[in-house]
Motif scaffolding. Structure first.
Motif, mmCIF file in Angstrom:
data_model
loop_
_atom_site.group_PDB
_atom_site.id
_atom_site.type_symbol
_atom_site.label_atom_id
_atom_site.label_comp_id
_atom_site.label_asym_id
_atom_site.label_seq_id
_atom_site.Cartn_x
_atom_site.Cartn_y
_atom_site.Cartn_z
ATOM 1 N N TYR A 116 0.833 -1.199 0.000
ATOM 2 C CA TYR A 116 0.000 0.000 0.000
ATOM 3 C C TYR A 116 0.871 1.255 0.000
ATOM 4 N N HIS A 117 2.192 1.093 -0.115
ATOM 5 C CA HIS A 117 3.124 2.213 -0.243
ATOM 6 C C HIS A 117 3.648 2.222 -1.676
ATOM 7 N N ASP A 118 3.937 3.435 -2.215
ATOM 8 C CA ASP A 118 4.293 3.524 -3.627
ATOM 9 C C ASP A 118 5.545 2.727 -3.984
ATOM 10 N N MET A 119 6.538 2.656 -3.085
ATOM 11 C CA MET A 119 7.741 1.887 -3.389
ATOM 12 C C MET A 119 7.431 0.401 -3.541
ATOM 13 N N GLY A 120 6.578 -0.111 -2.655
ATOM 14 C CA GLY A 120 6.245 -1.528 -2.716
ATOM 15 C C GLY A 120 5.299 -1.859 -3.850
ATOM 16 N N LEU A 121 4.364 -0.969 -4.130
ATOM 17 C CA LEU A 121 3.343 -1.238 -5.141
ATOM 18 C C LEU A 121 3.871 -1.017 -6.553
ATOM 19 N N MET A 122 4.274 0.234 -6.843
ATOM 20 C CA MET A 122 4.722 0.550 -8.193
ATOM 21 C C MET A 122 6.148 0.088 -8.463
ATOM 22 N N GLY A 123 6.998 0.132 -7.418
ATOM 23 C CA GLY A 123 8.397 -0.209 -7.611
ATOM 24 C C GLY A 123 8.706 -1.687 -7.549
ATOM 25 N N ALA A 124 7.721 -2.500 -7.200
ATOM 26 C CA ALA A 124 7.971 -3.942 -7.104
ATOM 27 C C ALA A 124 6.848 -4.738 -7.774
ATOM 28 N N LEU A 125 5.623 -4.686 -7.218
ATOM 29 C CA LEU A 125 4.541 -5.552 -7.703
ATOM 30 C C LEU A 125 4.186 -5.279 -9.165
ATOM 31 N N LEU A 126 3.868 -4.027 -9.482
ATOM 32 C CA LEU A 126 3.470 -3.722 -10.858
ATOM 33 C C LEU A 126 4.646 -3.842 -11.821
ATOM 34 N N LEU A 127 5.831 -3.440 -11.379
ATOM 35 C CA LEU A 127 7.000 -3.547 -12.248
ATOM 36 C C LEU A 127 7.287 -4.991 -12.631
ATOM 37 N N SER A 128 7.139 -5.912 -11.689
ATOM 38 C CA SER A 128 7.460 -7.306 -11.996
ATOM 39 C C SER A 128 6.538 -7.874 -13.065
ATOM 40 N N VAL A 129 5.251 -7.524 -13.018
ATOM 41 C CA VAL A 129 4.316 -7.992 -14.045
ATOM 42 C C VAL A 129 4.633 -7.333 -15.379
ATOM 43 N N TYR A 130 4.901 -6.041 -15.355
ATOM 44 C CA TYR A 130 5.226 -5.318 -16.585
ATOM 45 C C TYR A 130 6.472 -5.901 -17.244
ATOM 46 N N CYS A 160 18.187 6.378 -5.571
ATOM 47 C CA CYS A 160 17.130 6.850 -6.459
ATOM 48 C C CYS A 160 16.264 7.868 -5.740
ATOM 49 N N TYR A 161 15.455 8.550 -6.517
ATOM 50 C CA TYR A 161 14.586 9.601 -5.995
ATOM 51 C C TYR A 161 13.233 9.489 -6.668
ATOM 52 N N GLY A 162 12.180 9.664 -5.881
ATOM 53 C CA GLY A 162 10.842 9.634 -6.452
ATOM 54 C C GLY A 162 9.815 10.045 -5.415
ATOM 55 N N LEU A 163 8.581 10.131 -5.837
ATOM 56 C CA LEU A 163 7.483 10.456 -4.933
ATOM 57 C C LEU A 163 6.172 10.054 -5.572
ATOM 58 N N ALA A 164 5.138 9.943 -4.741
ATOM 59 C CA ALA A 164 3.846 9.445 -5.205
ATOM 60 C C ALA A 164 3.262 10.317 -6.298
ATOM 61 N N GLU A 165 3.493 11.632 -6.232
ATOM 62 C CA GLU A 165 2.934 12.540 -7.232
ATOM 63 C C GLU A 165 3.517 12.306 -8.628
ATOM 64 N N ALA A 166 4.636 11.612 -8.702
ATOM 65 C CA ALA A 166 5.231 11.237 -9.984
ATOM 66 C C ALA A 166 5.033 9.741 -10.236
ATOM 67 N N THR A 167 3.995 9.171 -9.670
ATOM 68 C CA THR A 167 3.717 7.727 -9.634
ATOM 69 C C THR A 167 4.741 7.044 -8.735
ATOM 70 N N LEU A 168 6.007 7.222 -9.017
ATOM 71 C CA LEU A 168 7.082 6.792 -8.123
ATOM 72 C C LEU A 168 8.424 7.344 -8.599
ATOM 73 N N PHE A 169 8.957 6.781 -9.683
ATOM 74 C CA PHE A 169 10.359 6.967 -10.058
ATOM 75 C C PHE A 169 10.588 8.282 -10.793
ATOM 76 N N ILE A 170 11.585 9.047 -10.320
ATOM 77 C CA ILE A 170 12.005 10.268 -10.992
ATOM 78 C C ILE A 170 13.432 10.146 -11.509
ATOM 79 N N SER A 171 14.334 9.611 -10.691
ATOM 80 C CA SER A 171 15.713 9.465 -11.145
ATOM 81 C C SER A 171 16.379 8.314 -10.399
ATOM 82 N N GLY A 172 17.468 7.829 -10.985
ATOM 83 C CA GLY A 172 18.233 6.761 -10.354
ATOM 84 C C GLY A 172 19.532 6.531 -11.093
ATOM 85 N N LYS A 173 20.454 5.836 -10.443
ATOM 86 C CA LYS A 173 21.758 5.546 -11.054
ATOM 87 C C LYS A 173 21.560 4.824 -12.378
#
Length: 626
Positions: free
Chosen positions: A246-260, A354-367
């Motif tokens: 229910y947190h953006d890192m866990g939801l968008m950065g892991a669950l949805l990314l793995s299916v995608y 990395c850097y991100g926030l919910a207002e940007a869905t999650l990811f903004i920048s990273g190595k």
């Protein structure tokens, strides 16, 4: 400037396609995450999508892409009979296979998913009620164990009487549905093309009350695409997450990314990690994981709790990408983790700040360079306080700032003076403004805040925008982003900007009795004067007497004065768990300030000495320095 990614381009990337012809061919169907899942189920039906460690270790349950798609489709057909398109569905299941299944069922049904904490405990119930009222949820999908608490939970909602329906998914809910007949093409008739939000992601509330961020299907696809680009396709990935879904890192950065991206994701509950952090690293080792994600506090927790004997049983050599995001990423944290676990084969090049926030869905920048050790700049402390990133000299105080990498593909970052809204040059500190396909639509029910946050334009150029105003401060050098802090948290003394995380780091390093990540720094105004306050949590194991606590207070004051040229007005020593945190472990400085002003922060108690009187034994400690 780079242009934003179109939906058709994002869709094409999901299938390994390129060029305008393949984009057009795929765009008509793959406009949301459900379409991605259905294609995975058709192309690789027997590949394992999710592997759930039910006890955090060796009790394993799995779902293939076909099983996930079918289970979600069965529930979606039921939801479509109950709900109008776009209805808000509050998802409060515990983390696991059922959670992901219910999430995709909501997508398939054309409803809007609203992830939230399970409402267990007073704070979680209060957050549940706030979210449920704000989004006017029509349905709550919850654990069967909450059935007996429905009346109490409904009573926590607004008095208007608009209570949601409840759907209880017990331990065998989805397994029982597997026996129900379903047509071979049933997964194709449950989607929707209506322009309703796909998801409402409520912020963690580090600087105020949580807001519902409105995310479209295109936002979710865009975020998954830019993360997939960072993963690369040189090898088959295996992911691991224990982060709350229910947190953006866990939801968008892991669950949805793995299916995608189509890789197997190993899932463990946050509770199992916190109970025994070794479980996470054992999972990385056992399941040959190549990519995972964790905030700062999790890395420190592993360093503080895992023994050398336990490290000898680990193999972390296959871990190539460990995404780490906080506010900002701490060099000391990365160094401690690398040093502790190099014996297990861990390489510091695996870190992906990395850097991100919910207002940007999650990811903004990273190595961007997978094989490189994260870049760190050593900057002149005084120059940085005055808004300029300049290299430190040998005879002046320095501040280490870690690069958060390059900006997401197809997106644009501008560094802007928050007052004049003029764009700043490279090396100048300003507010981070971000635009592109991942930027959310708005805040739910907050038109004024939405306009201010999501519709910013560079001064004198109404064509350059709209941008998302992040509220964060940082600078760009050589196309890499460096974060320095949040505007609302900056402490201003004599025209100098002091960043609380730097003050906290100095305090943290001043004495071993201070809990790791157990410091909050903020300012308060007294008699028209801004005063620096530092709250530090004392380890339970320290068992300090009154003189010892005075020594801690002196050490904190001396370290901050030495490194920042300002003495704290108040040092408040507190027991563990006093400082409020967000769901991702960030310090809620504004909430801590409110508690300090209200006089409700707990005090660390001194251990009695043999000669102490009863009065001395019961005294609490608040140290102040003028």
């Amino acid at each position: 400037m780079t242009s934003s990614l179109s939906i058709s381009e994002a869709v094409a990337f999901a299938h390994g396609q390129s060029g305008p012809e393949s984009s057009i061919a795929a765009a008509a169907q793959d406009i949301d995450m459900d379409a991605i899942l259905r294609r995975r189920a058709a192309a690789t039906p027997d590949a394992v999508a999710l592997r759930f460690l039910k006890n955090g270790e060796d009790d394993i349950a799995e779902l293939t892409y076909r099983q996930l798609d079918l289970r979600a489709a069965r529930l979606a057909r039921q939801l479509k009979q109950q709900l109008a398109p776009g209805a808000r569905v509050l998802l409060v299941l515990e983390p696991g296979l059922n959670y992901v299944t219910a999430l995709f069922a909501i997508f398939k049904a054309g409803a809007t998913a609203v992830p939230s904490f399970p409402p267990v405990g007073s704070r979680a119930v209060a957050r549940f009620a706030s979210i449920c009222n704000d989004c006017n949820a029509q349905l709550v999908i919850a654990e069967g164990s909450l059935h007996a608490a429905v009346d109490r939970l409904n009573a926590s909602l607004s008095a208007e009487g608009n209570f949601p329906e409840w759907l209880f998914a017990g331990s065998d809910f989805f397994e029982a549905q597997d026996t129900q007949p379903i047509a071979a093409d049933a997964t194709d008739d449950v989607g929707t093309s209506e322009p309703f939000p796909a998801l409402l992601q409520y912020t963690s509330g580090s600087t105020g009350n949580p807001k519902g961020v409105v995310l479209s299907a295109a936002n979710l696809i865009s975020n998954s695409r830019v993360l997939d680009i960072r993963l690369g396709s040189a090898e088959k990935h295996i992911g691991f997450t224990w982060l709350p879904p229910y947190h953006d890192m866990g939801l968008m950065g892991a669950l949805l990314l793995s299916v995608y991206s189509g890789f197997t994701l190993v899932v463990m509950t946050p509770a199992h990690f916190v109970q025994r952090p070794l479980r996470w690293l054992k999972g990385l080792s056992t399941h040959r994981v190549t990519t995972s994600v964790a905030p700062n506090f999790a890395l420190d927790l592993c360093v503080d709790t895992i023994t050398d004997e336990e490290i000898a049983e680990l193999d972390l050599s296959r871990l190539k990408m460990l995404f780490c995001g906080a506010e900002p990423v701490r060099q000391a944290t990365l160094d401690r983790f690398s040093e502790k676990f190099k014996a297990a084969g861990f390489s510091s090049a695996a870190f992906v700040p990395c850097y991100g926030l919910a207002e940007a869905t999650l990811f903004i920048s990273g190595k961007a360079n997978r094989d490189a050790i994260p870049k760190t700049l050593l900057l002149d402390h005084e120059a940085l306080a005055c808004g300029q990133a300049k290299p430190a000299t040998a005879d002046a105080p320095a501040t280490a700032v870690i690069s958060c990498g390059t900006v997401a593909s197809g997106h644009v970052m501008a560094i802007v003076d928050p007052d004049t809204r003029q764009q700043l040059p490279a090396g100048a500190v300003g507010e981070l403004w971000f635009k592109g396909a991942s930027v959310a639509q708005a805040y739910l029910n907050q038109p004024e805040a939405s306009t201010e946050t999501f519709h910013a334009f560079i001064a004198d150029d109404r064509q350059d925008g709209p941008y998302l105003r992040t509220g964060d401060l940082g600078f760009m050098l050589d196309d890499e982003l460096y974060i320095t802090g949040r505007i609302k948290d900056v402490i201003i003394f004599a025209g100098r900007n002091l960043y609380p995380q730097d003050i906290e780091a100095a305090a943290q390093a001043s004495h071993p009795a201070i809990r790791t990540n157990g410091v909050a720094a903020f300012s308060v105004t007294r008699d028209d004067t801004e005063q620096l306050v530092v709250v530090a949590e004392i380890l339970r194991s320290a068992k300090l007497n009154g003189e010892d606590l005075e020594n801690v207070e002196d050490a904190i004051a001396a370290a901050i004065t030495r490194s920042h040229g300002v003495a704290p007005h108040t040092v408040h020593l507190a027991p563990v768990s006093t400082i409020p945190l967000t769901t991702s472990g960030k310090v809620r400085r504004s909430a801590c300030r409110d508690a300090f002003n209200a006089g409700s922060l707990a005090y660390a108690k001194a251990r009695p000495t043999p000669s102490a009187t009863a009065t001395e034994t019961d005294s609490t400690t608040l140290f102040q320095q003028g």
